[in-house]
Design an enzyme around this catalytic site. Structure first.
Site, PDB file in Angstrom:
ATOM      1  N   HIS A   1      28.720 155.550   5.642  1.00  0.00           N
ATOM      2  CA  HIS A   1      28.896 154.674   4.476  1.00  0.00           C
ATOM      3  C   HIS A   1      30.066 155.136   3.613  1.00  0.00           C
ATOM      4  O   HIS A   1      29.947 155.306   2.400  1.00  0.00           O
ATOM      5  CB  HIS A   1      27.604 154.627   3.655  1.00  0.00           C
ATOM      6  CG  HIS A   1      27.495 153.422   2.774  1.00  0.00           C
ATOM      7  ND1 HIS A   1      26.283 152.927   2.366  1.00  0.00           N
ATOM      8  CD2 HIS A   1      28.436 152.614   2.208  1.00  0.00           C
ATOM      9  CE1 HIS A   1      26.479 151.878   1.582  1.00  0.00           C
ATOM     10  NE2 HIS A   1      27.786 151.663   1.481  1.00  0.00           N
TER      11      HIS A   1
ATOM     12  N   ARG B   1      26.508 146.122   4.076  1.00  0.00           N
ATOM     13  CA  ARG B   1      25.254 146.792   3.754  1.00  0.00           C
ATOM     14  C   ARG B   1      24.426 146.911   5.026  1.00  0.00           C
ATOM     15  O   ARG B   1      24.415 146.008   5.862  1.00  0.00           O
ATOM     16  CB  ARG B   1      24.461 146.017   2.690  1.00  0.00           C
ATOM     17  CG  ARG B   1      24.995 146.153   1.285  1.00  0.00           C
ATOM     18  CD  ARG B   1      24.759 147.550   0.732  1.00  0.00           C
ATOM     19  NE  ARG B   1      25.129 147.678  -0.674  1.00  0.00           N
ATOM     20  CZ  ARG B   1      26.314 148.098  -1.103  1.00  0.00           C
ATOM     21  NH1 ARG B   1      27.260 148.382  -0.228  1.00  0.00           N
ATOM     22  NH2 ARG B   1      26.556 148.217  -2.394  1.00  0.00           N
TER      23      ARG B   1
ATOM     24  N   GLU C   1      19.281 154.237   4.949  1.00  0.00           N
ATOM     25  CA  GLU C   1      20.104 155.409   4.636  1.00  0.00           C
ATOM     26  C   GLU C   1      19.369 156.310   3.649  1.00  0.00           C
ATOM     27  O   GLU C   1      18.705 155.809   2.747  1.00  0.00           O
ATOM     28  CB  GLU C   1      21.436 154.958   4.004  1.00  0.00           C
ATOM     29  CG  GLU C   1      22.325 154.170   4.934  1.00  0.00           C
ATOM     30  CD  GLU C   1      23.598 153.676   4.227  1.00  0.00           C
ATOM     31  OE1 GLU C   1      23.822 154.048   3.046  1.00  0.00           O
ATOM     32  OE2 GLU C   1      24.359 152.909   4.836  1.00  0.00           O
TER      33      GLU C   1
END
Length: 344
Positions: free
Chosen positions: A248, A204, A231
């Site tokens: 991601h 993360r 993000e």
């Protein structure tokens, strides 16, 4: 019954329609009004499930097709009778594939030998264990840091964070995001790392203090980042300085997406007693999507790197992302899921 699903969750077309009124929306557009009369949600990380979204709704179960649950206020859901289910381990093979394609690819570009290197794994859950097993097969020395698992399993396999950072030539993060892990990779963390060590984050974004990483990046080796703070509004200065940057998508393998969708559908089916979906699993439509077994015995580092890149050309993802970082969400949503590999 009504179910609201993130339209980016694949393999759902026609699956739920015999049992629900299905509303399909982009995850960021699932709002309070649309969930007010919904009985269930199938989501990804872009839908934040908390009181602001759910209070006053009739939602009974939230199934996220992801391993992480930091986008869900589980305490509030539990207090309000909403069941939460995740897809634990669904993308472990895809993330393992990402880590080693990136590691060998970056090492090749920088002419760095990986022979005899020590790989430090922070977080040895489903993903970390897959990385661990592959690293051992490839001949790396492995150090592991995971306090909750050490407490449950004993200290034999684990070491302190201080030792891992001091001795590892590669440090890779595979932890969930919580109050203990938020910004765990801070200035002190990077100061303790070996000069020239690789740093990989595919867990993360908020696990890393990006300002601290930027300050430390000159003394590190190749830095590989798949998950970012804030993000999709990522730090462009950091993007410019890392060896490999992706939006991601580390876990975005065909098999990982099959697993995630299957877990979400099965959770909803069991909750509502929909027996035909108890063992649901998306079919592999084409043989070329099936996972491939790699026999790397006797291969040189260069040969292994070439095999990894053939099966997952990670620099294509890096190139497309750098061309236009503002397409972060578009690149994720329209990603051409790659097939996984595993090591014989």
């Amino acid at each position: 019954m009504k179910i609201v699903v993130d339209k980016a969750v694949p393999f759902l077309e026609g699956v739920l329609d015999p049992y629900f009124e299905v509303v399909s929306l982009p995850g960021s557009e699932i709002d309070r009004e649309v969930v007010r009369d919904a009985d269930a949600l199938i989501i990804r990380t872009r839908t934040h499930c908390n009181a602001a979204l759910l209070e006053g709704s009739k939602v009974k179960i939230i199934a996220t097709a992801t391993i992480g649950t930091d986008h869900i206020d589980e305490e509030w859901c539990d207090a309000n009778g909403i069941m939460v289910r995740n897809a634990a381990g669904c993308n472990s093979g895809g993330v393992m594939q990402y880590v080693f394609s990136a590691l060998y690819g970056a090492a090749s570009r920088k002419s760095i030998s990986l022979e005899g290197k020590t790989l430090g794994i922070i977080g040895v859950g489903n993903v970390g264990r897959r990385v661990d097993n592959t690293a051992m097969t490839l001949g790396f020395h492995v150090l592991r840091y995971d306090p909750p698992r050490e407490a449950a399993e004993g200290p034999f396999e684990f070491c302190s964070l201080e030792r891992l950072l001091a001795e590892s030539d590669i440090v890779t993060l595979h932890v969930p995001l919580n109050e203990q892990t938020r910004h765990m990779a801070n200035a002190d963390f990077f100061r303790r790392m070996k000069p020239g060590a690789f740093f990989i984050n595919a867990s993360r974004g908020e696990v890393v203090d990006e300002a601290a990483l930027l300050s430390a990046i000159r003394r590190l080796g190749p830095v590989i980042i798949d998950t970012w703070e804030n993000e999709p509004d990522i730090n462009l200065e950091l993007l410019d300085k890392v060896a490999i940057a992706t939006p991601h998508i580390a876990g975005y393998s065909y098999q990982g997406k099959q697993n995630g969708t299957a877990a979400a559908v099965r959770a909803v089916a069991h909750y509502f007693g929909i027996q035909p979906l108890f063992e649901f699993f998306p079919k592999t439509e084409l043989p070329e999507n099936e996972a491939v077994k790699l026999d790397l015995r006797g291969k040189t580092q260069g040969e292994i790197a070439a095999i990894f890149q053939y099966n997952y050309p990670i620099f294509t993802d890096d190139f497309l992302f750098r061309l236009d970082p503002s397409r972060f969400e578009e690149l994720r949503s329209n990603y051409n899921y790659r097939r996984e590999f595993f090591i014989a």
